[in-house]
Design a protein around this motif. Structure first.
Motif, PDB file in Angstrom:
ATOM      1  N   ARG A 279       0.853  -1.199   0.000  1.00  0.00           N
ATOM      2  CA  ARG A 279       0.000   0.000   0.000  1.00  0.00           C
ATOM      3  C   ARG A 279       0.882   1.240   0.000  1.00  0.00           C
ATOM      4  O   ARG A 279       1.829   1.341   0.781  1.00  0.00           O
ATOM      5  CB  ARG A 279      -0.885  -0.018   1.241  1.00  0.00           C
ATOM      6  CG  ARG A 279      -1.585   1.315   1.564  1.00  0.00           C
ATOM      7  CD  ARG A 279      -2.370   1.179   2.846  1.00  0.00           C
ATOM      8  NE  ARG A 279      -3.071   2.372   3.259  1.00  0.00           N
ATOM      9  CZ  ARG A 279      -2.672   3.181   4.259  1.00  0.00           C
ATOM     10  NH1 ARG A 279      -1.541   2.938   4.898  1.00  0.00           N
ATOM     11  NH2 ARG A 279      -3.387   4.233   4.588  1.00  0.00           N
TER      12      ARG A 279
ATOM     13  N   ASN B 105       0.615   5.301   0.507  1.00  0.00           N
ATOM     14  CA  ASN B 105      -0.292   6.298   1.059  1.00  0.00           C
ATOM     15  C   ASN B 105       0.053   7.657   0.452  1.00  0.00           C
ATOM     16  O   ASN B 105       1.128   8.206   0.706  1.00  0.00           O
ATOM     17  CB  ASN B 105      -0.136   6.326   2.584  1.00  0.00           C
ATOM     18  CG  ASN B 105      -1.188   7.200   3.241  1.00  0.00           C
ATOM     19  OD1 ASN B 105      -1.872   7.978   2.576  1.00  0.00           O
ATOM     20  ND2 ASN B 105      -1.311   7.077   4.550  1.00  0.00           N
TER      21      ASN B 105
ATOM     22  N   MET C  11     -12.259  -1.156   3.615  1.00  0.00           N
ATOM     23  CA  MET C  11     -11.216  -1.175   4.640  1.00  0.00           C
ATOM     24  C   MET C  11     -11.802  -0.593   5.926  1.00  0.00           C
ATOM     25  O   MET C  11     -12.426   0.469   5.896  1.00  0.00           O
ATOM     26  CB  MET C  11     -10.019  -0.331   4.190  1.00  0.00           C
ATOM     27  CG  MET C  11      -8.851  -0.355   5.174  1.00  0.00           C
ATOM     28  SD  MET C  11      -7.634   0.931   4.853  1.00  0.00           S
ATOM     29  CE  MET C  11      -6.934   0.430   3.299  1.00  0.00           C
TER      30      MET C  11
ATOM     31  N   ARG D 282      -9.412   2.005  11.080  1.00  0.00           N
ATOM     32  CA  ARG D 282      -9.717   2.279  12.482  1.00  0.00           C
ATOM     33  C   ARG D 282      -9.016   3.511  13.036  1.00  0.00           C
ATOM     34  O   ARG D 282      -9.433   4.050  14.054  1.00  0.00           O
ATOM     35  CB  ARG D 282      -9.366   1.038  13.320  1.00  0.00           C
ATOM     36  CG  ARG D 282     -10.079  -0.221  12.832  1.00  0.00           C
ATOM     37  CD  ARG D 282      -9.795  -1.412  13.721  1.00  0.00           C
ATOM     38  NE  ARG D 282      -8.373  -1.670  13.869  1.00  0.00           N
ATOM     39  CZ  ARG D 282      -7.859  -2.657  14.593  1.00  0.00           C
ATOM     40  NH1 ARG D 282      -8.674  -3.479  15.235  1.00  0.00           N
ATOM     41  NH2 ARG D 282      -6.562  -2.831  14.683  1.00  0.00           N
TER      42      ARG D 282
ATOM     43  N   ASP E 240      -8.641   6.733  11.694  1.00  0.00           N
ATOM     44  CA  ASP E 240      -9.527   7.894  11.649  1.00  0.00           C
ATOM     45  C   ASP E 240     -10.911   7.584  12.182  1.00  0.00           C
ATOM     46  O   ASP E 240     -11.551   8.446  12.783  1.00  0.00           O
ATOM     47  CB  ASP E 240      -9.589   8.457  10.224  1.00  0.00           C
ATOM     48  CG  ASP E 240      -8.319   9.219   9.909  1.00  0.00           C
ATOM     49  OD1 ASP E 240      -8.047  10.214  10.597  1.00  0.00           O
ATOM     50  OD2 ASP E 240      -7.567   8.795   9.017  1.00  0.00           O
TER      51      ASP E 240
ATOM     52  N   ALA F 241      -7.632  -2.520   9.362  1.00  0.00           N
ATOM     53  CA  ALA F 241      -6.420  -1.708   9.318  1.00  0.00           C
ATOM     54  C   ALA F 241      -6.204  -0.870  10.566  1.00  0.00           C
ATOM     55  O   ALA F 241      -7.145  -0.542  11.277  1.00  0.00           O
ATOM     56  CB  ALA F 241      -6.483  -0.776   8.104  1.00  0.00           C
ATOM     57  N   SER F 242      -4.969  -0.519  10.774  1.00  0.00           N
ATOM     58  CA  SER F 242      -4.476   0.478  11.734  1.00  0.00           C
ATOM     59  C   SER F 242      -4.284   0.000  13.173  1.00  0.00           C
ATOM     60  O   SER F 242      -5.205  -0.537  13.784  1.00  0.00           O
ATOM     61  CB  SER F 242      -5.351   1.738  11.747  1.00  0.00           C
ATOM     62  OG  SER F 242      -5.247   2.350  10.477  1.00  0.00           O
TER      63      SER F 242
HETATM   64  C1  LIG Z   1      -5.986   3.401   7.264  1.00  0.00           C
HETATM   65  C2  LIG Z   1      -6.323   4.611   7.652  1.00  0.00           C
HETATM   66  O1  LIG Z   1      -6.149   5.705   6.832  1.00  0.00           O
HETATM   67  P1  LIG Z   1      -4.810   6.565   6.780  1.00  0.00           P
HETATM   68  O2  LIG Z   1      -3.683   5.743   7.288  1.00  0.00           O
HETATM   69  O3  LIG Z   1      -4.665   6.965   5.364  1.00  0.00           O
HETATM   70  O4  LIG Z   1      -5.141   7.708   7.647  1.00  0.00           O
HETATM   71  C3  LIG Z   1      -6.940   4.868   8.964  1.00  0.00           C
HETATM   72  O5  LIG Z   1      -7.353   5.988   9.226  1.00  0.00           O
HETATM   73  O6  LIG Z   1      -7.036   3.914   9.754  1.00  0.00           O
END
Ligand SMILES: C=C(OP(=O)(O)O)C(=O)O
Ligand SMILES: Nc1ncnc2c1ncn2[C@@H]1O[C@H](COP(=O)(O)OP(=O)(O)O)[C@@H](O)[C@H]1O
Ligand SMILES: [K+]
Ligand SMILES: [Mg+2]
Length: 580
Positions: free
Chosen positions: A131, A133, A349, A352, A354, A385-386
């Motif tokens: 991925r 970003n 996705m 988590r 945000d 995610a996260s």
């Molecule tokens: C995967 C996310 O988005 P980003 O890392 O782009 O903020 C998130 O917010 O969990």
């Protein structure tokens, strides 16, 4: 009127206990002309629901298929004519079918992992999707990463997909004038401003990307960095500058997300009107299309419309390339329109990071479970995610709580789990990846053995959404595979649909997905339990099967006697085969 033909054959090689029920396009049933000697039992099909009734009561030995027959008739093919990745291959050879991991892994690529060697180490460690970003890095930087991944795939046989994650137009801080981080201490006064500075950013000053910021905030509002990692309260507004007092000290990271809260609620004034896909995002998307990426993950999706809009744009710009669109569920608005968003997307996705800044943290686990279930119902791959292994950004082992979090996502049978900072800029990206693999393998095994996935009982979950004849065939095939303790399912798929439906049934055995194109192979790599291979195949299933068994056996990935259930979207059929 539909007629069903059940043909039952058994040969010495391959030994086929029960044979296929095939469904042609016109929904009449007919036998697959796989063997020269098979028994036909024709009868009227009372209804489509009988298609799962694969039955065998007669075994007819077929003397024509002796080892000599197979030696003489083995397809004259080089074993390299099938494209597979060497990690899967080695895993299968060493430990057999049950050893392969079913939960897929997405790794965010950042400064720590953008080199060719580091990317290769991640590929060897089991990364399925890389991925990038678009919040960070230049286009040149991203291009280099994509080029490395492409080279890894071409030279080393991997099928790593590239996912571009859009920046979106939510509010975030600037890049701290190039500093890697800044520490905010308790009681310090910092200035958040919509002014821009070059490299000479004044001390304790943070730029904000949203022009309406200074107008929208009010004295007394709380300003949360990264969902609360650092907290400020607004004390004064002076034109474009907003003075804030730090109330929860912590580390500020470049481009960290900002939210502001009033009387305990998230403030969404004009910023709620910001477009989901900004003009910068459209440029990034054009770049991604030109670079041949496989997935676009759209940040802060609010409605299904934006997904449909992007999909039609991709179709118009790049009709030959089928880039999949993943909806990131991370805003309050997306939760109101969850069903429509998931239906319109090619996957979702659970972002988590945000999400946890927009809804109370204690609601995140139930929202995660709901999204995972909905995606499974609607047959869309889902990524959790996260912060799965956040502490591993700094430490070589995870916390027990993090292991429990990964286990929960695996137990819910999400298609994939994702690393963010852990692989982008952490100190132990390979170790973090290894933890994801070890934990997921253990939980998957446990789930299979103890049928622990009781909350995801397929019969109720999957029947709630109709996936048509193909869906029923795949459910039946998966059930059959579980019942017969099959070693693997083989699926021949030109569009990927049949493979995704098999994955949706979450069978106990792995699914070998044979597809004619590399791009589809990469996209299928996100789906739970699928091992995608690139293989040109014809409409003649007999020859496809001969060829596949020969190739896969030549590579030592299956052995004689392995029980394989074969599903195909060419004939909409299920076959049970003992490997020759
Ligand atoms: C995967 C996310 O988005 P980003 O890392 O782009 O903020 C998130 O917010 O969990
Ligand atoms: N391309 C990149 N260039 C520099 N740093 C990056 C890049 N991608 C990710 N990172 C770093 O890794 C961290 C975690 O990544 P991610 O979770 O994707 O971003 P974010 O924290 O912005 O949501 C980022 O905060 C950033 O510090
Ligand atoms: K992003
Ligand atoms: Mg986010």
């Amino acid at each position: 009127m539909a007629t069903m033909t059940t043909s039952i054959t058994s040969q010495s090689l391959p030994l086929r206990f029960s044979f296929s029920i095939a469904l042609s396009q016109s929904h009449t049933f007919s036998a697959i002309p796989f063997s020269r000697r098979h028994l036909h039992l024709s009868r009227r099909a009372p209804s489509l629901s009988t298609i799962s009734a694969v039955q065998s009561d007669v075994l007819v030995p077929d003397e024509t298929k002796t080892p000599t027959f197979w030696a003489l008739n083995a397809p004259n093919l080089n074993a390299e004519a099938i494209e597979m990745d060497r990690v899967t291959e080695a895993e299968l050879k060493e430990n057999g079918f049950r050893s392969t991991h079913r939960t897929k892994i997405v790794c965010t690529i950042g400064p720590r992992t953008c080199g060719f060697e580091e990317l290769e180490a991640l590929a060897v460690g089991g990364m399925n999707v890389a991925r990038i970003n678009m919040c960070h890095g230049t286009l040149e930087w991203h291009q280099k990463v994509i080029e490395h991944v492409r080279r890894l795939n071409e030279e080393k046989g991997f099928a790593i997909a590239v996912m571009m994650d859009t920046e979106g137009s939510e509010i975030h801080m600037g890049d701290l004038g190039g500093a890697p981080s800044a520490k905010a201490e308790d009681g310090e006064i910092w200035t958040f401003t919509v002014r821009t500075f070059g490299l000479n950013c004044p001390e304790r000053t943070i730029t904000v990307n949203y022009d309406g910021f200074a107008e929208d905030v009010k004295v007394g509002d709380e300003l949360l960095v990264d969902g609360g990692m650092v907290r400020f309260v607004v004390t004064e507004k002076i034109g474009p500058d907003v003075r804030c007092c730090c109330t929860d000290p912590g580390l500020l990271l470049p481009r960290a997300n900002l939210t502001f809260w009033r009387n305990g609620s998230l403030v969404r004034e004009r910023n709620a009107m910001l477009p989901t896909i900004s003009s910068k995002d459209w440029l990034d998307i054009d770049f991604g299309i030109a670079e041949g990426i496989d997935f676009i993950a759209v940040s802060f999706v609010k409605s299904a419309e934006v997904i449909k809009h992007l999909k039609s744009y991709i179709a118009a710009r790049s009709p030959e390339r089928n880039i999949a669109v993943i909806a990131k569920i991370e805003s309050i608005d997306s939760l109101k329109n969850l069903d429509e968003i998931i239906i319109a997307s090619d996957g979702a996705m659970v972002a988590r990071g945000d999400l946890g800044a927009q809804i109370p943290l204690e609601q995140v686990p139930s929202v995660q479970e709901k999204i995972v279930q909905l995606c499974r119902q609607f047959n869309k791959p889902v990524i959790v995610a996260s912060q799965l292994l956040e502490s591993m950004i700094e430490y070589p082992i995870p916390t027990r709580a993090e292991v429990a979090d990964v286990s929960e996502a695996v137990r819910q049978q999400a298609d994939a789990v994702m690393l963010s900072g852990e692989s982008a800029m952490g100190q132990y990206p390979e170790k973090a990846l290894a933890v994801l693999r070890t934990v997921s393998l253990r939980i998957e095994k446990w789930s299979r053995e103890d049928k622990f996935h009781s909350t995801f009982e397929p019969s109720t979950l999957l029947s709630s959404v109709c996936t048509g004849i193909s869906g029923e065939i795949c459910n039946a095939a998966a059930k059959l595979a579980n019942k017969l303790k099959a070693d693997a399912l083989f699926v021949y798929t030109k569009t990927g649909h049949m493979a995704s439906l098999l994955s949706r049934s979450r069978p106990d055995c792995p699914v070998f997905a044979f597809t004619p194109t590399s791009s589809l192979r990469r996209r299928l790599n996100l789906h739970w339990g699928l091992m995608p291979f690139c293989l040109g195949f014809s409409d003649d299933m007999e020859s496809n099967l001969n060829r596949t068994f020969f190739l896969v056996k030549a590579r030592g990935m299956i052995k004689s006697g392995d029980l394989i259930i074969v599903v195909s979207d060419l004939l909409q059929s299920i076959q049970v085969i003992k490997a020759p």
